[in-house]
Design a protein around this motif. Structure first.
Motif, short mmCIF file in Angstrom:
data_model
loop_
_atom_site.label_atom_id
_atom_site.label_comp_id
_atom_site.label_asym_id
_atom_site.label_seq_id
_atom_site.Cartn_x
_atom_site.Cartn_y
_atom_site.Cartn_z
N ILE A 135 0.82 -1.21 0.00
CA ILE A 135 0.00 0.00 0.00
C ILE A 135 0.85 1.26 0.00
O ILE A 135 0.44 2.31 -0.50
CB ILE A 135 -0.97 0.00 1.21
CG1 ILE A 135 -2.14 0.96 0.97
CG2 ILE A 135 -0.26 0.34 2.52
CD1 ILE A 135 -3.09 0.52 -0.10
N ILE A 136 2.09 1.17 0.51
CA ILE A 136 2.95 2.36 0.54
C ILE A 136 3.29 2.84 -0.86
O ILE A 136 3.54 4.02 -1.08
CB ILE A 136 4.24 2.12 1.36
CG1 ILE A 136 5.04 0.95 0.78
CG2 ILE A 136 3.91 1.89 2.83
CD1 ILE A 136 6.44 0.82 1.39
N SER A 137 3.28 1.93 -1.84
CA SER A 137 3.55 2.34 -3.22
C SER A 137 2.36 3.10 -3.80
O SER A 137 2.54 3.99 -4.65
CB SER A 137 3.87 1.13 -4.10
OG SER A 137 5.13 0.59 -3.75
N LEU A 138 1.16 2.78 -3.36
CA LEU A 138 -0.01 3.56 -3.77
C LEU A 138 0.07 4.95 -3.17
O LEU A 138 -0.22 5.95 -3.83
CB LEU A 138 -1.30 2.86 -3.34
CG LEU A 138 -2.61 3.60 -3.66
CD1 LEU A 138 -2.70 3.94 -5.15
CD2 LEU A 138 -3.81 2.78 -3.21
N TRP A 139 0.48 5.03 -1.90
CA TRP A 139 0.68 6.34 -1.29
C TRP A 139 1.66 7.17 -2.13
O TRP A 139 1.43 8.35 -2.39
CB TRP A 139 1.27 6.21 0.11
CG TRP A 139 0.43 5.54 1.14
CD1 TRP A 139 -0.80 4.98 0.99
CD2 TRP A 139 0.78 5.36 2.51
NE1 TRP A 139 -1.24 4.46 2.18
CE2 TRP A 139 -0.28 4.68 3.13
CE3 TRP A 139 1.91 5.70 3.26
CZ2 TRP A 139 -0.25 4.34 4.49
CZ3 TRP A 139 1.94 5.36 4.60
CH2 TRP A 139 0.85 4.70 5.21
N ALA A 140 2.77 6.53 -2.52
CA ALA A 140 3.81 7.23 -3.29
C ALA A 140 3.27 7.69 -4.64
O ALA A 140 3.62 8.79 -5.12
CB ALA A 140 5.01 6.31 -3.48
N GLU A 141 2.42 6.86 -5.25
CA GLU A 141 1.85 7.21 -6.55
C GLU A 141 0.94 8.42 -6.43
O GLU A 141 0.97 9.33 -7.27
CB GLU A 141 1.08 6.01 -7.11
CG GLU A 141 0.78 6.08 -8.58
CD GLU A 141 2.01 5.93 -9.46
OE1 GLU A 141 1.93 6.31 -10.65
OE2 GLU A 141 3.06 5.47 -8.96
N THR A 165 -6.07 0.32 4.29
CA THR A 165 -4.76 0.94 4.47
C THR A 165 -4.51 1.17 5.95
O THR A 165 -5.45 1.39 6.71
CB THR A 165 -4.64 2.28 3.72
OG1 THR A 165 -3.31 2.78 3.84
CG2 THR A 165 -5.61 3.32 4.24
N PHE A 166 -3.26 1.12 6.36
CA PHE A 166 -2.94 1.56 7.71
C PHE A 166 -2.73 3.07 7.68
O PHE A 166 -2.54 3.67 6.62
CB PHE A 166 -1.71 0.83 8.28
CG PHE A 166 -0.48 0.84 7.42
CD1 PHE A 166 0.39 1.92 7.42
CD2 PHE A 166 -0.17 -0.26 6.62
CE1 PHE A 166 1.53 1.92 6.64
CE2 PHE A 166 0.98 -0.28 5.83
CZ PHE A 166 1.83 0.82 5.85
N LEU A 186 9.83 9.27 9.58
CA LEU A 186 8.63 8.45 9.39
C LEU A 186 8.34 8.17 7.92
O LEU A 186 7.90 7.07 7.57
CB LEU A 186 7.42 9.16 10.03
CG LEU A 186 6.09 8.41 9.98
CD1 LEU A 186 6.16 7.11 10.76
CD2 LEU A 186 4.97 9.30 10.52
N GLN A 187 8.58 9.15 7.07
CA GLN A 187 8.19 9.02 5.66
C GLN A 187 9.36 8.64 4.74
O GLN A 187 9.22 8.73 3.52
CB GLN A 187 7.57 10.34 5.18
CG GLN A 187 6.26 10.70 5.87
CD GLN A 187 5.11 9.80 5.46
OE1 GLN A 187 5.14 9.17 4.40
NE2 GLN A 187 4.06 9.75 6.28
N THR A 188 10.49 8.21 5.30
CA THR A 188 11.58 7.76 4.45
C THR A 188 11.24 6.41 3.83
O THR A 188 10.41 5.65 4.38
CB THR A 188 12.89 7.64 5.24
OG1 THR A 188 12.75 6.59 6.22
CG2 THR A 188 13.25 8.95 5.93
N LYS A 189 11.88 6.10 2.73
CA LYS A 189 11.64 4.81 2.07
C LYS A 189 11.96 3.65 2.99
O LYS A 189 11.24 2.65 3.05
CB LYS A 189 12.46 4.72 0.78
CG LYS A 189 12.17 3.46 -0.03
CD LYS A 189 12.94 3.46 -1.34
CE LYS A 189 12.62 2.20 -2.14
NZ LYS A 189 13.36 2.20 -3.45
N ALA A 194 9.87 -0.83 6.16
CA ALA A 194 9.86 -1.59 7.41
C ALA A 194 8.46 -1.67 8.00
O ALA A 194 8.02 -2.72 8.51
CB ALA A 194 10.81 -0.95 8.42
N ILE A 195 7.73 -0.56 7.91
CA ILE A 195 6.36 -0.52 8.43
C ILE A 195 5.46 -1.45 7.63
O ILE A 195 4.66 -2.21 8.20
CB ILE A 195 5.81 0.92 8.40
CG1 ILE A 195 6.61 1.80 9.36
CG2 ILE A 195 4.33 0.93 8.77
CD1 ILE A 195 6.37 3.29 9.15
#
Length: 232
Positions: A135-141, A165-166, A186-189, A194-195
């Motif tokens: 889901i983090i890749s959707l956030w990035a998109e 999503t979390f 918090l928002q680093t890759k 890791a999250i």
């Protein structure tokens, strides 16, 4: 690293029992339910979260009928035809919060939704098909293609629309740092990867959704208010 069972037990104790805790846990929409959302509804959701960011949500909620009137119910086709002059005029309308920089996100995110819908059939299909284990890749998109959808704004909009999503709320972040899952920004890759791995592990253990697990963690730490929602 704690197990699902340990987190669950502590949350139950803090909320005075399993029944109370279960009442606080949300369920995301199914893929089929997500597909029913119109592109205009997605634009409305993104816009609302953009304006709520850094502002009292209650004020934005009270103004929201005015936003819908001014921006043609967030109709994608109509907004794609809006001229710069019309946008500037609308940004001064007293029925909305007159923040021009945030108003400018509306045509930008409108075009993003339109472009993605052209490739995927609908924006809802693009969202519904995205795998939750990344889901983090959707956030990035959303951050890359959209306007002001970085940080927690995009995730909160996804959550509001029912996408699993979390959420990296203060309580969730505190938990992640206390248990050494992250130690940097918090928002680093590195941190986000890791999250995501941590949540994927909990999903595998429990069969719960990211939404439910995120809320569970928030209810297991931080200020404890019984029978009311936590900081999620």
């Amino acid at each position: 690293m704690e197990s699902f069972k340990e987190i669950y037990q502590r949350a139950c104790e803090r909320k005075l029992g399993e029944q109370n805790l279960r009442l606080l846990i949300s369920t995301p929409l199914t893929k089929q339910e997500l597909l029913s959302h119109s592109d205009s509804l997605w634009l409305e959701a993104f816009t609302k979260k953009v304006f709520q960011s850094g502002f009292y949500w209650s004020v934005i909620n009270a103004k929201w009928p005015g936003f819908k009137e001014v921006f043609w119910q967030f109709n994608i086709d109509a907004l794609l035809m809006m001229s710069p002059e019309q946008l500037e005029e609308k940004s001064q309308d007293e029925r909305i919060i007159r923040n021009f920089k945030k108003v400018q996100t509306i045509p930008h995110n409108c075009y993003m939704i339109y472009e993605i819908a052209q490739k995927h059939g609908s924006f809802a299909k693009f969202i519904a098909d995205w795998p939750e284990d990344n889901i983090i890749s959707l956030w990035a998109e959303l951050k890359k293609q959209g306007a002001r959808l970085g940080g927690n704004t995009g995730p909160y909009a996804l959550r509001a629309m029912g996408k699993d999503t979390f959420i990296l709320s203060r309580d969730v972040e505190s938990y992640l740092r206390a248990h050494k899952i992250i130690d940097g920004g918090l928002q680093t890759k590195k941190s986000l990867t890791a999250i995501q791995s941590f949540f994927n592990k909990l999903v595998e253990e429990s069969g719960w959704s990211l939404t439910a697990l995120s809320q569970l963690i928030a209810y297991s730490v931080g200020d404890n208010y019984v029978n009311v929602e936590g900081n999620e």
